[in-house]
Scaffold this active site. Structure first.
Site, PDB file in Angstrom:
ATOM      1  N   GLU A 326       2.126   8.298   0.984  1.00  0.00           N
ATOM      2  CA  GLU A 326       2.397   6.949   1.454  1.00  0.00           C
ATOM      3  C   GLU A 326       1.127   6.110   1.355  1.00  0.00           C
ATOM      4  OE1 GLU A 326       5.999   6.914   4.741  1.00  0.00           O
ATOM      5  OE2 GLU A 326       3.939   6.679   5.426  1.00  0.00           O
ATOM      6  N   CYS A 327       1.204   4.997   0.661  1.00  0.00           N
ATOM      7  CA  CYS A 327       0.114   4.028   0.591  1.00  0.00           C
ATOM      8  C   CYS A 327      -1.190   4.693   0.136  1.00  0.00           C
ATOM      9  CB  CYS A 327      -0.046   3.300   1.928  1.00  0.00           C
ATOM     10  SG  CYS A 327      -0.961   1.741   1.809  1.00  0.00           S
ATOM     11  N   GLY A 328      -2.128   4.948   1.046  1.00  0.00           N
ATOM     12  CA  GLY A 328      -3.365   5.604   0.640  1.00  0.00           C
ATOM     13  C   GLY A 328      -3.109   6.954  -0.005  1.00  0.00           C
ATOM     14  N   SER A 420       4.513   6.047  -2.960  1.00  0.00           N
ATOM     15  CA  SER A 420       4.569   4.589  -3.085  1.00  0.00           C
ATOM     16  C   SER A 420       3.722   3.975  -1.979  1.00  0.00           C
ATOM     17  CB  SER A 420       6.010   4.071  -2.994  1.00  0.00           C
ATOM     18  OG  SER A 420       6.436   4.009  -1.656  1.00  0.00           O
TER      19      SER A 420
END
Length: 430
Positions: A326-328, A420
Site C-alpha cells: 500500500e502506497c509506500g 497501489s
C-alpha cells in the site's frame, strides 16, 4: 460505566487541534482519569501520538469510508472502559465531501451521530472580536452539532485575551499563549511520527503542564454523558484477514496501518508477524502472505536499496505466496525509487513501475476502488510521490474519487504480487 466525551475541532487545519488534544489527554491521564482517543478521518500519524498520551491504542472514525454499522462498532470499542473519550477532528469541523447526511467524512458527522459536544480550538493570531464571530458562525451552522466550549489558542497577551474573551458568547474553557515550544515537528505528510520524536515523553509532560495552567480541566471533565451508545451491530463490512499468518513490515519506513484493521484481523484469528526491511529482515517464512504498509520509504531509499536479504527473500516469498503493498509499500515493490535529491535507488522489482519523490505532486482524497473480482473498497490516497514510469503490469484496481468521477486504473498485478497507492479502510456496503 457513564462515558463522556469531547470532539476537539477547529475552523481549519493548523489551528492547534493536536496540541490541545495531547495536552488535555496527557493532563487527565496524569490525574488518573481513564481517557481514550479517536481520530476523525483517514490519518495514520495523529493516532500514534494519541496512544502515547493516553497509554491506550486509539482508533480512526471515518463517516465516508466506514459504513454506519462499522462506525458504531468502532465508536463503542473506543469508549470501552473510558471515563472520557476525546475525538480529534481532521481539517476544519465541517470539511468533508458531498454525500448523504452523516456520510460526508467530516467530523461534524460524528458530533451529530453520537451527541459529542465540540471543543472549538480557535487560533486567534491576528484577530480579536472577529474570533467570536467565527465561533458563532460555527455554532449556528448545523443545529445537530453543539459547540460546548472554546479554547483560545496562540493568545499574544492579557490585553489580547480580554478583547477576544469579552466578545465570546460561548464558554471559554482555556486560553493557550503563543509558545513555539509547544509545537510538534512536521514533515511532508504531517507530524514527524511519534516513534521518531526525539523526546516525546518530555514533550507530553510539557503539554500536560500547559493544560494544568491554561485549560479548565474540571469543566472539561464535567461534560454531559453520551445520550446513547450504539449497540454492537452484525455485519460491519470489515476487511477479512488476507491470510492466517500475516507478515507485516513495521519500522520507520513502513508504519501506516489502521488499528481497526489489525484488531479485526486478530479477532478473526489471524497472527501478525512483524519484520523490519530497514534492518534487512525478510518476511518470516512461516507467513502465508506479506503486507507492506505505507510510510516513508522515500526518506530511507538508500538503506532499502542495499537491504539485499530483504530483497532476495521477498522475491522468493512472492514465487508462491501473495505480497501486497500500500502506497509506500507499493513504491518499494517497484523497480526503482528516486529520492528527493534526485538519486535513484533500486527497489525489489516485483512490479515494473518507477516512482519519484524528486518530481512531486500532491495526490489527496477519498477513493472507491473496484477490484477485478468485483469487490468494492473504500479508502483514500495521500502522497507526494509520482509514477515516472508505469511499467506494463496489469492494474490492481480501477478507482473513482468521492464524487464518483473515474480516475482510471491504478497500481499493478503480477503473479502473486499486488500494489497501489490506495489505502483500504473498509468494504463498501452492498
Amino acid at each position: 460505566m457513564t462515558t463522556r466525551g469531547w470532539l476537539v475541532a477547529a475552523p481549519r487545519s493548523g489551528g492547534g487541534k493536536t496540541t490541545v488534544t495531547l495536552a488535555l489527554v496527557a493532563a487527565l491521564r496524569r490525574r488518573g482519569v481513564r481517557v481514550r482517543t479517536a481520530k476523525s478521518g483517514p490519518d495514520y500519524i495523529d493516532p500514534a501520538f494519541h496512544a502515547a498520551a493516553s497509554g491506550a491504542p486509539g482508533v480512526n472514525l471515518d463517516s465516508w469510508a466506514m459504513p454506519p454499522p462499522l462506525l458504531d462498532r468502532l465508536f463503542t470499542q473506543a469508549a470501552e472502559g473510558a471515563e472520557l473519550l476525546v475525538v480529534e477532528s481532521a481539517m476544519g469541523l465541517f470539511d468533508g465531501v458531498a454525500g448523504p447526511t452523516g456520510r460526508t467524512g467530516n467530523a461534524a458527522d460524528l458530533a451529530a451521530r453520537y451527541g459529542l459536544p465540540v471543543l472549538l480550538v480557535l487560533d486567534v493570531t491576528g484577530q480579536a472580536q472577529t474570533a467570536a464571530a467565527v465561533a458563532q458562525g460555527i455554532a449556528r451552522f448545523d443545529p445537530a452539532v453543539r459547540v460546548g466550549g472554546v479554547i483560545l489558542n496562540r493568545v499574544g497577551s492579557d490585553k489580547h485575551r480580554r478583547s477576544v474573551e469579552a466578545a465570546m458568547r460561548l464558554p471559554v474553557l482555556g486560553v493557550v499563549p503563543r509558545d513555539a515550544g509547544l509545537a510538534l515537528p512536521e514533515r511532508h505528510l504531517g507530524l514527524v511520527q511519534a516513534a521518531e520524536h526525539p523526546a516525546l515523553a518530555a514533550q507530553l509532560e510539557r503539554l500536560a503542564d500547559m493544560a494544568e495552567r491554561c485549560l479548565d480541566l474540571d469543566a472539561l471533565l464535567d461534560v454531559s454523558p453520551f445520550p446513547a451508545m450504539p449497540g454492537q451491530p452484525g455485519n460491519t463490512n470489515l476487511l477479512s484477514p488476507p491470510g492466517q499468518r500475516i507478515a507485516i513490515a513495521s519500522d520507520a519506513a513502513f508504519s501506516f496501518t489502521y488499528p481497526h484493521l489489525l484488531r479485526a484481523w486478530r479477532e478473526a484469528g489471524a497472527e501478525l508477524l512483524r519484520f523490519s526491511p530497514l534492518a534487512n529482515e525478510p518476511p518470516p517464512d512461516s507467513a502465508d502472505i506479506c503486507w507492506l504498509p505505507g510510510g516513508y520509504p522515500e526518506l530511507h531509499a538508500p538503506a532499502l536499496a542495499v537491504a539485499d536479504r530483504f530483497h532476495a527473500e521477498l522475491r522468493r516469498f512472492a514465487e508462491t505466496r501473495p505480497v501486497h503493498g500500500e502506497c509506500g509499500g507499493h513504491m518499494v515493490l517497484g523497480a526503482a525509487l528516486t529520492a528527493a535529491d534526485g538519486s535513484t535507488h533500486p527497489m525489489t522489482g516485483l512490479l515494473g513501475h518507477i516512482t519519484s519523490f524528486a518530481q512531486r505532486g500532491l495526490h489527496l482524497g477519498y477513493r472507491r476502488a473496484t477490484l477485478p473480482d468485483g469487490t468494492v473498497l473504500r479508502g483514500h490516497e495521500f502522497h507526494y510521490a509520482t509514477v515516472t514510469q508505469p511499467g506494463d503490469d496489469a492494474p490492481y484496481a480501477t478507482v473513482e474519487d468521492a464524487a464518483g468521477a473515474s480516475l482510471g486504473p491504478t497500481g499493478g498485478r503480477r503473479g502473486y504480487v499486488t500494489g497501489s497507492f490506495f489505502h483500504a479502510i473498509a468494504r463498501e456496503t452492498a
